[in-house]
Design a protein around this motif. Structure first.
Motif, PDB file in Angstrom:
ATOM      1  N   THR A  33      -4.651   4.851  -5.457  1.00 10.50           N
ATOM      2  CA  THR A  33      -3.482   5.308  -5.364  1.00 10.50           C
ATOM      3  C   THR A  33      -2.976   6.237  -6.310  1.00 10.50           C
ATOM      4  O   THR A  33      -3.468   6.029  -7.371  1.00 10.50           O
TER       5      THR A  33
ATOM      6  N   GLN B  76       0.794  -1.366  -0.035  1.00  9.53           N
ATOM      7  CA  GLN B  76       0.126   0.024  -0.073  1.00  9.53           C
ATOM      8  C   GLN B  76       0.904   1.342   0.130  1.00  9.53           C
ATOM      9  O   GLN B  76       0.702   2.305   0.911  1.00  9.53           O
TER      10      GLN B  76
ATOM     11  N   THR C  35      -8.223   1.417  -5.700  1.00  8.17           N
ATOM     12  CA  THR C  35      -7.146   1.830  -4.415  1.00  8.17           C
ATOM     13  C   THR C  35      -6.998   3.139  -4.112  1.00  8.17           C
ATOM     14  O   THR C  35      -6.784   3.449  -3.095  1.00  8.17           O
TER      15      THR C  35
END
Length: 373
Positions: free
Chosen positions: A210, A176, A208
């Motif tokens: 991200t 992560q 996610t």
């Protein structure tokens, strides 16, 4: 101090602090004047770039344009010649690679051949001292995310190229990191598998949240995947913007020529009644309404899909068909306009296709073009 240390010290004291957004939060990543010199060779000019949290930014450009150098500076794989790097407003310019909270995915998957899929994915967690119970859960979640849970016990040699790439993605996502850097990760795959993996990476990004910085020289890949494209050329940023803006409103002749297929007509301004026009060897063309005719002239950029066979449009060209290329969903017609210039037309299914050697006239509406100086 060494010469490099002197440069770093001077830059650190003279560069301004990163400016926060209106909400008081800094960008996820701020490149503040980063540059790289190798002797007399400039690999990257001093560069300013802000990347927002959760953004998918693609660095696009030809070989030698500086995109990989910029990526390496962001992750710390090479030392900077000048400038600073901020992550969440914190100066990370001298932070070692393994402490930057950045994940890396490369074109060559770099999987450990003696470890199973699950062990490969677990490796970064073990290096970070993750507890066994937590480690097992996170590995399972990561493999499920890339649809490879059923292959957890296989070794890399028993996987296809696409499966190995998904393992590499799972290994990166599993711990992560807040930023993931991808350096041409799909370059070794065939087109069909590459198209599939583009969708997979977009899905992972969406699920996610991200921040991803993605390097490619494939313009179609950049247009399909990005929130924004950072187009690079000659060790600097040429243009940055949303894919639609980069494609429809290129700011330079290089941007127009590199992104997609373009018909480029160069000429000089002619002023008269109404809109200014551009005088070219192939005709006198009305300019888009938003263009301010300053200077001597420039170039009109017309995409093939905006050229329609037949007269009646504000602008038109005439040439001789030299090639007809059938591509399934479209047919491309190449016409010789003379003076060493060709035009490319894109015809959709059902449109009549001219034959080789036939004359063809095609036109476009003035506002369906871009002007570059």
């Amino acid at each position: 101090m060494t010469a490099t240390e002197t440069t770093h010290s001077t830059t650190t004291h003279s560069a301004p602090q990163p400016m926060p957004h209106a909400d008081g939060m800094p960008p996820k990543l701020l490149v503040d004047g980063l540059s790289k010199q190798y002797g007399q060779v400039t690999a990257l000019e001093p560069t300013q770039l802000a990347v927002e949290k959760g953004e998918f930014l693609t660095l696009l450009g030809p070989s030698g344009s500086g995109k990989t150098t910029l990526l390496q500076l962001v992750c710390g794989l090479v030392d900077r010649s000048s400038g600073r790097l901020f992550i969440d407003g914190v100066d990370q310019s001298d932070t070692p690679v393994h402490q930057r909270d950045i994940g890396l995915v490369f074109q060559h998957y770099a999987l450990f051949p003696h470890l199973t899929v699950a062990e490969n994915v677990a490796f970064p967690l073990k290096m970070r001292g993750c507890a066994p119970g937590e480690l097992g859960r996170r590995v399972k979640d990561a493999l499920d995310m890339v649809h490879l849970g059923h292959l957890a016990d296989r070794f890399p040699r028993a996987l296809s190229g696409g499966q190995q790439q998904r393992v590499a993605l799972a290994r990166c996502f599993v711990y992560q990191p807040s930023i993931i850097l991808m350096d041409e990760p799909l370059g070794a795959l065939d087109k069909k598998l590459r198209d599939h993996m583009q969708i997979e990476i977009k899905r992972l990004h969406r699920e996610t949240g991200t921040t991803i910085i993605y390097v490619t020289h494939d313009q179609e890949e950049a247009l399909a995947m990005s929130d924004r494209i950072c187009l690079m050329n000659h060790a600097r940023i040429e243009q940055i913007g949303a894919p639609h803006d980069i494609y429809m409103r290129p700011r330079t002749a290089f941007a127009a020529d590199f992104i997609g297929i373009s018909n480029i007509f160069r000429g000089e301004f002619v002023h008269g009644d109404g809109r200014p026009r551009l005088s070219t060897p192939h005709g006198l063309f009305v300019l888009p309404e938003a263009v301010t005719a300053s200077g001597k002239g420039g170039a009109l950029v017309v995409r093939p899909e905006h050229l329609r066979v037949g007269a009646g449009a504000a602008n038109s060209i005439t040439g001789t068909v030299t090639e007809v290329v059938y591509a399934g969903s479209e047919t491309r017609v190449i016409a010789d306009l003379g003076a060493g210039t060709q035009a490319i037309l894109r015809l959709w299914p059902g449109e009549p296709v001219p034959r080789l050697g036939e004359p063809v006239t095609a036109g476009w509406d003035a506002d369906n073009a871009a002007f570059v100086p």
